[in-house]
Design a protein around this motif. Structure first.
Motif, mmCIF file in Angstrom:
data_model
loop_
_atom_site.group_PDB
_atom_site.id
_atom_site.type_symbol
_atom_site.label_atom_id
_atom_site.label_comp_id
_atom_site.label_asym_id
_atom_site.label_seq_id
_atom_site.Cartn_x
_atom_site.Cartn_y
_atom_site.Cartn_z
ATOM 1 N N ALA A 296 67.425 -23.508 25.750
ATOM 2 C CA ALA A 296 68.344 -23.163 24.665
ATOM 3 C C ALA A 296 67.738 -22.110 23.744
ATOM 4 C CB ALA A 296 68.705 -24.416 23.872
ATOM 5 N N VAL A 297 66.428 -22.196 23.540
ATOM 6 C CA VAL A 297 65.766 -21.174 22.721
ATOM 7 C C VAL A 297 65.843 -19.820 23.422
ATOM 8 C CG1 VAL A 297 63.599 -20.449 21.651
ATOM 9 C CG2 VAL A 297 64.197 -22.872 21.719
ATOM 10 N N PHE A 298 65.585 -19.829 24.722
ATOM 11 C CA PHE A 298 65.664 -18.566 25.471
ATOM 12 C C PHE A 298 67.053 -17.972 25.392
ATOM 13 C CE2 PHE A 298 62.222 -20.721 27.954
ATOM 14 C CZ PHE A 298 61.226 -19.886 27.519
ATOM 15 N N ALA A 299 68.036 -18.868 25.493
ATOM 16 C CA ALA A 299 69.416 -18.386 25.502
ATOM 17 C C ALA A 299 69.762 -17.677 24.200
ATOM 18 C CB ALA A 299 70.370 -19.551 25.752
ATOM 19 N N SER A 300 68.986 -17.961 23.148
ATOM 20 C CA SER A 300 69.264 -17.288 21.876
ATOM 21 C C SER A 300 68.272 -16.151 21.603
ATOM 22 C CB SER A 300 69.235 -18.299 20.733
ATOM 23 O OG SER A 300 67.941 -18.787 20.565
ATOM 24 N N MET A 301 67.622 -15.688 22.646
ATOM 25 C CA MET A 301 66.675 -14.579 22.492
ATOM 26 C C MET A 301 67.151 -13.373 23.288
ATOM 27 S SD MET A 301 63.068 -16.510 23.208
ATOM 28 C CE MET A 301 61.831 -15.275 22.882
ATOM 29 N N PRO A 302 66.834 -12.152 22.814
ATOM 30 C CA PRO A 302 67.101 -11.011 23.678
ATOM 31 C C PRO A 302 66.242 -11.114 24.943
ATOM 32 C CG PRO A 302 65.906 -10.336 21.685
ATOM 33 C CD PRO A 302 66.265 -11.778 21.512
ATOM 34 N N PHE A 303 66.724 -10.690 26.034
ATOM 35 C CA PHE A 303 66.041 -10.799 27.336
ATOM 36 C C PHE A 303 65.710 -12.253 27.684
ATOM 37 C CE2 PHE A 303 64.668 -6.714 25.446
ATOM 38 C CZ PHE A 303 65.386 -5.868 26.292
ATOM 39 N N LYS A 305 66.874 -14.410 29.690
ATOM 40 C CA LYS A 305 66.787 -14.814 31.094
ATOM 41 C C LYS A 305 65.423 -14.486 31.678
ATOM 42 C CE LYS A 305 71.525 -14.731 32.712
ATOM 43 N NZ LYS A 305 72.528 -13.958 33.431
ATOM 44 N N VAL A 306 64.941 -13.297 31.327
ATOM 45 C CA VAL A 306 63.639 -12.872 31.844
ATOM 46 C C VAL A 306 62.542 -13.769 31.276
ATOM 47 C CG1 VAL A 306 62.025 -10.948 32.013
ATOM 48 C CG2 VAL A 306 64.488 -10.523 31.954
ATOM 49 N N PHE A 307 62.631 -13.998 29.975
ATOM 50 C CA PHE A 307 61.636 -14.865 29.347
ATOM 51 C C PHE A 307 61.627 -16.247 29.973
ATOM 52 C CE2 PHE A 307 61.449 -12.000 25.611
ATOM 53 C CZ PHE A 307 60.080 -11.951 25.503
ATOM 54 N N CYS A 308 62.813 -16.750 30.231
ATOM 55 C CA CYS A 308 62.940 -18.106 30.748
ATOM 56 C C CYS A 308 62.236 -18.226 32.092
ATOM 57 C CB CYS A 308 64.417 -18.443 30.883
ATOM 58 S SG CYS A 308 64.721 -20.136 31.327
ATOM 59 N N PHE A 309 62.505 -17.245 32.931
ATOM 60 C CA PHE A 309 61.914 -17.284 34.258
ATOM 61 C C PHE A 309 60.394 -17.083 34.185
ATOM 62 C CE2 PHE A 309 60.559 -13.557 36.766
ATOM 63 C CZ PHE A 309 60.143 -14.218 37.911
ATOM 64 N N LEU A 310 59.961 -16.127 33.354
ATOM 65 C CA LEU A 310 58.518 -15.920 33.209
ATOM 66 C C LEU A 310 57.845 -17.168 32.654
ATOM 67 C CD1 LEU A 310 58.231 -12.314 31.761
ATOM 68 C CD2 LEU A 310 57.352 -13.157 33.937
ATOM 69 N N PHE A 311 58.509 -17.780 31.696
ATOM 70 C CA PHE A 311 57.919 -18.959 31.069
ATOM 71 C C PHE A 311 57.689 -20.080 32.086
ATOM 72 C CE2 PHE A 311 58.473 -23.153 29.122
ATOM 73 C CZ PHE A 311 57.390 -23.153 28.267
ATOM 74 N N PHE A 312 58.710 -20.388 32.852
ATOM 75 C CA PHE A 312 58.521 -21.495 33.796
ATOM 76 C C PHE A 312 57.519 -21.136 34.897
ATOM 77 C CE2 PHE A 312 62.309 -23.254 31.740
ATOM 78 C CZ PHE A 312 61.810 -24.534 31.490
ATOM 79 N N MET A 313 57.421 -19.854 35.188
ATOM 80 C CA MET A 313 56.394 -19.451 36.144
ATOM 81 C C MET A 313 54.994 -19.722 35.575
ATOM 82 S SD MET A 313 55.874 -15.712 37.806
ATOM 83 C CE MET A 313 54.815 -15.033 36.558
ATOM 84 N N LEU A 314 54.821 -19.389 34.313
ATOM 85 C CA LEU A 314 53.507 -19.591 33.713
ATOM 86 C C LEU A 314 53.199 -21.083 33.518
ATOM 87 C CD1 LEU A 314 53.626 -16.626 31.197
ATOM 88 C CD2 LEU A 314 52.206 -16.805 33.227
#
Ligand code: TRP
Length: 456
Positions: A296-303, A305-314
């Motif tokens: 939900a935090v990612f959904a309220s950030m610019p980019f 989707k990219v952050f979300c995917f990078l985050f779960f990868m890390l």
């Protein structure tokens, strides 16, 4: 550098940074990113954080130094390290091996969730703001027996693949990039989370202790969290310390590792908890907290989707650098002590862990109410058994062993080899001999009491 000693020559860390990264990689994991925020949430907020800090300084730091020193002194992994100083104490290392099995059994459940989320984020399926929807996605996934067990298996296969190939090649190099990347990433997320409208309630909840919330349960869980998060009490740090050569100063790393670990936990808390309040989640919602709040935090950030995917990868990466350390302790025991073939041992052990771990996955769904002990289902049972009992026992025995059996003075001599000056030696000796053992003992007795009462 490799942890794997196929030949008789024992491996060593090629560089000090290699050791720090591997040890920090073991410490920084799901314990920081996933468990710490939700434990704060379900243990009353700031009060838990405060007790966590007290235990960190009084118990965590001293034990970290004790473990690494014991490893470097003996140049042996856990069982051998204890045995070489006092034969009868070899069982403490054995306790760690058992503990590794059970931690990995439920750690892999959560590791599977991370993989699922990583894949989902990759497909862009997490760009959702509505807490209800996110909650039901998470609930739906973890309660489906087939999927959750499948992803748990994938996580274990990845862990196994790394342990089989040795740590040196990929993981050490990858650590150098991924760990700092993770750090920057959660830092950014926490800024977004803190600046959400309505976040201040969450910051208060996280940082301002409400003393009325303190009870024995909170105290037990805070100590368990310190052990779990620092990877202390099951021989990981002894084993990793054993790959250090006598020229390396151990004081620095023994301080940096807990500091780094704690910094990651605190930032993860700041990334999660303010958003919980701002976006209308429940702080006490338990293990799902990270998985429902952060998308939900990612959904309220610019980019986002990219952050979300990078985050779960890390997160996945952080989880793997931890899970390999657990598997490594189990495998190296059978290889070093029982003469097992490394590859065979790794595969068989992983399979057993998978079997023991399946009920942990099931207990999020169909086996939710299968209570193995008192009101604990398998997942909670493995968690409490390891954090509150096995790791705590391991930590208690480690402090008694280093403080009294081997002797704190001898340990200081080892630390001060090659002209190193340990200025805080008197403080450390006092803590490891007179403070850590009774403090951990009292809390352990309470955990045991709790467990026994749950049986009765
Ligand atoms: N410390 C890791 C985490 O925070 C988990 C972990 C890895 C661990 N190795 C361990 C915990 C050994 C206890 C003992 O995720």
């Amino acid at each position: 550098m490799s942890l794997i000693n196929e030949n008789k020559e024992r491996d060593k860390w090629s560089s000090k940074i290699g050791f720090i990264l591997a040890a920090a990689g073991s410490a920084v994991g799901l314990g920081n990113l996933w468990k710490f925020p939700y434990s704060v949430g379900s243990n009353g907020g700031g009060a838990f954080v405060m007790i966590y800090f007290i235990f960190l300084f009084v118990i965590g730091f001293p034990l970290m130094l004790a473990a690494i020193t014991l490893g470097r002194k003996t140049q042996l992994s856990a069982v051998g390290a204890y045995r070489s100083i006092k034969k009868k104490w070899a069982f403490v290392g054995g306790l760690g091996v058992v503990c590794g099995f059970f931690i990995l059994a439920f750690y892999s459940t959560v590791g599977g969730w991370v993989i699922y989320y990583f894949v989902k984020a990759l497909k862009g399926g997490l760009a959702i703001k509505d807490p209800e929807v996110l909650g039901s996605i998470f609930g739906g996934f973890i309660s489906s027996p087939v999927e959750s067990i499948l992803y748990q298996g994938i996580f274990l296969v990845l862990t196994l693949a790394i342990v089989l190939r040795g740590i040196s090649g990929g993981i050490e190099k990858a650590s150098k990039i991924m760990m700092p990347a993770l750090f920057v990433m959660i830092f950014l997320i926490s800024i977004r989370s803190i600046t959400l409208p309505g976040a201040s309630e969450g910051i208060k909840f996280f940082l301002v202790p409400d003393f009325s919330k303190i009870n024995m349960n909170v105290i037990m869980n805070a100590l368990g969290q310190v052990f779990f998060s620092l990877s202390i009490g099951m021989g990981v740090m002894v084993t990793y310390g054993s790959y250090l050569d006598k020229d390396s100063n151990i004081l620095g790393p023994s301080a940096y590792i807990p500091m780094l670990d704690t910094a990651v936990a605190i930032i993860a808390g700041l990334a999660t908890l303010p958003a919980v309040f701002a976006l209308g989640f429940k702080a006490s919602s338990g293990p799902g907290l990270m998985f429902v709040t952060l998308p939900a935090v990612f959904a309220s950030m610019p980019f986002g989707k990219v952050f979300c995917f990078l985050f779960f990868m890390l997160v996945l990466f952080a989880a793997l650098t931890s899970s390999i350390s657990m598997l490594e302790v189990c495998v190296s025991y059978f290889v070093d002590e029982k003469g097992a073939n490394r590859i065979k041992a790794s595969i068989i052990i992983s399979m057993i862990i998978y079997l023991v771990g399946m009920p942990a996955s099931l207990s999020m769904g169909p086996w939710k109410d299968v209570h193995i002990l008192g009101n604990l289902n398998f997942f909670d049972f493995y968690d409490k058994l390891t954090s509150n009992i096995l790791l705590t026992s391991g930590g208690l025995l480690l402090s008694i062993f280093v403080g009294w059996v081997w002797g704190a003075d001898n340990a200081v001599k080892e630390i001060e080899l090659r002209g190193v000056k340990f200025r805080l030696a008197p403080v450390w000796k006092f803590l490891i001999k007179y403070v850590v053992p009774p403090a951990v003992f009292i809390i352990l007795i309470n955990s045991l009491k709790e467990l026994i009462m749950a049986i009765l």
